[in-house]
Motif scaffolding. Structure first.
Motif, short mmCIF file in Angstrom:
data_model
loop_
_atom_site.label_atom_id
_atom_site.label_comp_id
_atom_site.label_asym_id
_atom_site.label_seq_id
_atom_site.Cartn_x
_atom_site.Cartn_y
_atom_site.Cartn_z
N GLU A 194 0.81 -1.21 0.00
CA GLU A 194 0.00 0.00 0.00
C GLU A 194 0.85 1.27 0.00
N ASN A 195 1.96 1.26 0.77
CA ASN A 195 2.73 2.50 0.86
C ASN A 195 3.53 2.77 -0.41
N LEU A 196 3.51 1.84 -1.36
CA LEU A 196 4.14 2.10 -2.65
C LEU A 196 3.18 2.82 -3.58
N ARG A 197 1.95 3.00 -3.17
CA ARG A 197 0.96 3.61 -4.04
C ARG A 197 0.93 5.13 -3.89
N CYS A 198 1.85 5.68 -3.16
CA CYS A 198 2.03 7.11 -3.10
C CYS A 198 2.78 7.50 -4.37
N THR A 199 2.09 8.12 -5.31
CA THR A 199 2.67 8.35 -6.64
C THR A 199 2.96 9.81 -6.95
N SER A 200 2.67 10.73 -6.02
CA SER A 200 2.95 12.13 -6.24
C SER A 200 3.05 12.84 -4.90
N LEU A 201 3.60 14.06 -4.93
CA LEU A 201 3.68 14.85 -3.70
C LEU A 201 2.31 15.10 -3.11
N GLN A 202 1.30 15.22 -3.97
CA GLN A 202 -0.06 15.50 -3.49
C GLN A 202 -0.56 14.41 -2.55
N ASP A 203 -0.07 13.18 -2.75
CA ASP A 203 -0.51 12.07 -1.91
C ASP A 203 -0.01 12.19 -0.47
N LEU A 204 0.91 13.11 -0.21
CA LEU A 204 1.44 13.28 1.14
C LEU A 204 0.54 14.17 2.00
N ILE A 205 -0.31 14.94 1.35
CA ILE A 205 -1.13 15.91 2.09
C ILE A 205 -2.03 15.24 3.12
N PRO A 206 -2.73 14.14 2.78
CA PRO A 206 -3.58 13.50 3.80
C PRO A 206 -2.81 13.03 5.03
N ALA A 207 -1.49 12.81 4.87
CA ALA A 207 -0.68 12.38 6.01
C ALA A 207 -0.19 13.56 6.83
N GLY A 208 -0.59 14.77 6.44
CA GLY A 208 -0.21 15.95 7.21
C GLY A 208 1.19 16.45 6.92
N ILE A 209 1.79 16.01 5.83
CA ILE A 209 3.14 16.46 5.46
C ILE A 209 3.01 17.74 4.64
N THR A 210 3.50 18.85 5.19
CA THR A 210 3.32 20.16 4.55
C THR A 210 4.61 20.75 4.00
N TYR A 255 8.98 3.53 -11.11
CA TYR A 255 8.76 2.12 -11.40
C TYR A 255 7.84 1.99 -12.61
N PRO A 256 8.22 1.17 -13.59
CA PRO A 256 9.43 0.36 -13.65
C PRO A 256 10.67 1.21 -13.92
N LEU A 291 17.12 -5.71 -12.46
CA LEU A 291 17.05 -4.91 -11.25
C LEU A 291 17.56 -5.69 -10.04
N LEU A 292 18.20 -4.97 -9.14
CA LEU A 292 18.77 -5.60 -7.96
C LEU A 292 17.74 -5.82 -6.86
N LEU A 293 16.68 -5.02 -6.84
CA LEU A 293 15.71 -5.08 -5.74
C LEU A 293 14.28 -5.10 -6.24
N PRO A 294 13.40 -5.86 -5.58
CA PRO A 294 11.96 -5.70 -5.81
C PRO A 294 11.51 -4.33 -5.32
N PRO A 295 10.45 -3.78 -5.88
CA PRO A 295 9.98 -2.46 -5.44
C PRO A 295 9.73 -2.38 -3.93
N ALA A 296 9.13 -3.40 -3.36
CA ALA A 296 8.82 -3.35 -1.92
C ALA A 296 10.09 -3.32 -1.08
N GLU A 297 11.13 -4.05 -1.50
CA GLU A 297 12.39 -4.05 -0.75
C GLU A 297 13.10 -2.71 -0.90
N LYS A 298 13.05 -2.14 -2.10
CA LYS A 298 13.63 -0.81 -2.28
C LYS A 298 12.94 0.20 -1.37
N ASN A 299 11.62 0.12 -1.33
CA ASN A 299 10.84 1.00 -0.47
C ASN A 299 11.25 0.83 1.00
N ARG A 300 11.39 -0.42 1.42
CA ARG A 300 11.76 -0.69 2.82
C ARG A 300 13.11 -0.09 3.16
#
Length: 327
Positions: free
Chosen positions: A13-29, A69-70, A84-93
Motif C-alpha cells: 500500500e505504501n508504494l501507491r504514493c505516486t505524487s507529492l499530493q498524496d502526502l497531504i492526507p498524512a499531514g506532510i506540509t 517504477y518500472p 534490477l537488484l531489488l523488488p519495489p517493496a524491498e527498495k521502499n523498505r
C-alpha cells in the motif's frame, strides 16, 4: 531473466504514493526531497539519503524519497534494460530504513518519458502540494525526454522557486564509482565481497520457491527448494554459503547455482537453477517469497562421475557452509 513487468496492483500500500499530493492526507506540509531510481539503495544512494536527512533537519521538513517504477530503461529500451537488484517493496523498505519518512513511486510510462525536462519538473515538483524546502539528486542525474534535464536546470528552478538545491557527487570506493552497474559487474565476476562493499550489506537474490525435479532429496539426501529468481543477477555457477530470509526470519543455508552437469542438465542445455538447502532442515516452502543472501562461494560447480560422488561432496559443502555462517 528479465524483471517482472510493472503491476502496481501487487505492490504494498505504501508504494501507491505516486505524487507529492498524496502526502497531504498524512499531514506532510514541508518536504525535503531526494530523487533517483535508487536500484540497489547502495552506498552511493545512502550518501544521497544522508544529504536528504541533513537538509530535512536544517529546514525542519519531512525527508521524502521520490523514485520510479518500472526502471526507465525497461520502458525506453526493454531489450537492453538492466536486471534490477531489488523488488519495489524491498527498495521502499530500505529507503525508509535510511531515513525517508515517505516514498513516492512515480509510474514510469512511455507518455511520462516524453515529458520535457520542464514538464517533468512541473509534474513531479511544482504541482500544488507540500512546499519543497530542499531538493537533492546525484550530480550526474538526468531527466526528461532524451535525458536533457540536468542539475544545471534544477539549480535554476530552485533559485526561481526559492528552495535549496544540492547535487551530490558520486561516491567512489577504492577508485571505483559506486553504481548499480558496478554491483552487477562485481556479482557476475564472482566478487561477492566487492558487491557487498558497494552495497553496504550482503548481496541477495529475490524470488519465489517453485517445484523442482525432486532429485536432491531422494537421491542426494539433501532436499532443496528451487528459487525462481525475479530480481538480482546470478554469480558464476557454484555452491554458496547463504542465508534464506522469509516470513521475517533468516535461516542458514547452502545453495547451488548452476546447470546440474552431473545429471546432464536433465536434457535441457539452457537449464539454470538456484537450489536452496536449509541447514536447519526443510519445510514446505512452495510459493514462498524468499530473499537469498549470498555470503561466500564454497566451490565452483562441476560434473561428478556419479550421483553418489556428488552426494559425498554435498555433505562436505554443508559442513563448510555451516562453519562459514557461524563465523
Amino acid at each position: 531473466m528479465k524483471n517482472k513487468e510493472a503491476d502496481f496492483s501487487g505492490l504494498e500500500e505504501n508504494l501507491r504514493c505516486t505524487s507529492l499530493q498524496d502526502l497531504i492526507p498524512a499531514g506532510i506540509t514541508d518536504v525535503s526531497l531526494a530523487v533517483g531510481v535508487f536500484d540497489g539503495v547502495h552506498k552511493g544512494h545512502q550518501k544521497l539519503l544522508k544529504t536528504l536527512m541533513a537538509q530535512a533537519e536544517q529546514y525542519g521538513s519531512s525527508p521524502v524519497a521520490m523514485t520510479f517504477y518500472p526502471h526507465p530503461r525497461q520502458v525506453l529500451d526493454p531489450e537492453h534494460s538492466p536486471e534490477l537488484l531489488l523488488p519495489p517493496a524491498e527498495k521502499n523498505r530500505l529507503l525508509h530504513a535510511y531515513g525517508a519518512k515517505a516514498v513516492i513511486t512515480v509510474p514510469f510510462t512511455k507518455e511520462f518519458a516524453k515529458l520535457s525536462p520542464e514538464e517533468f519538473a512541473d509534474l513531479c515538483i511544482h504541482k500544488s502540494g507540500p512546499r519543497i524546502r530542499s531538493l537533492c539528486v546525484g550530480s550526474n542525474w538526468h531527466f526528461g525526454a532524451g535525458g536533457k534535464g540536468n542539475t544545471v536546470l534544477l539549480k535554476e528552478i530552485a533559485e526561481k522557486e526559492g528552495f535549496h538545491f544540492e547535487a551530490v557527487p558520486e561516491l567512489k570506493i577504492n577508485g571505483e564509482t559506486v553504481s548499480s552497474t558496478s554491483i552487477r559487474k562485481a556479482v557476475r565476476e564472482g566478487d561477492l565481497q566487492r558487491a557487498a562493499a558497494l552495497l553496504g550489506r550482503t548481496y541477495a537474490l529475490f524470488g519465489t520457491i517453485e517445484h523442482g525435479r525432486h532429485v536432491a532429496g531422494p537421491k542426494l539426501d539433501h532436499p532443496t527448494a528451487n528459487l525462481q529468481m525475479d530480481f538480482g543477477v546470478l554469480p558464476p555457477c557454484g555452491v554458496y554459503a547463504c542465508r534464506a530470509v522469509y516470513y521475517g526470519h533468516s535461516f542458514p543455508a547452502v545453495c547451488n547455482i548452476g546447470r546440474a552437469p552431473t545429471f546432464h542438465s536433465y536434457g535441457d542445455p539452457n537449464l539454470m537453477r538456484t537450489e536452496v538447502h536449509l541447514l536447519s532442515g526443510g519445510t514446505d516452502l512452495y510459493g514462498v517469497s524468499m530473499k537469498l543472501e549470498l555470503v561466500q562461494q564454497i566451490r565452483p560447480e562441476r560434473k561428478f562421475e556419479s550421483p553418489e560422488a556428488l552426494k559425498r561432496q554435498i555433505y562436505l559443502d554443508v559442513e563448510q557452509a555451516s562453519q562459514l555462517l557461524k563465523a
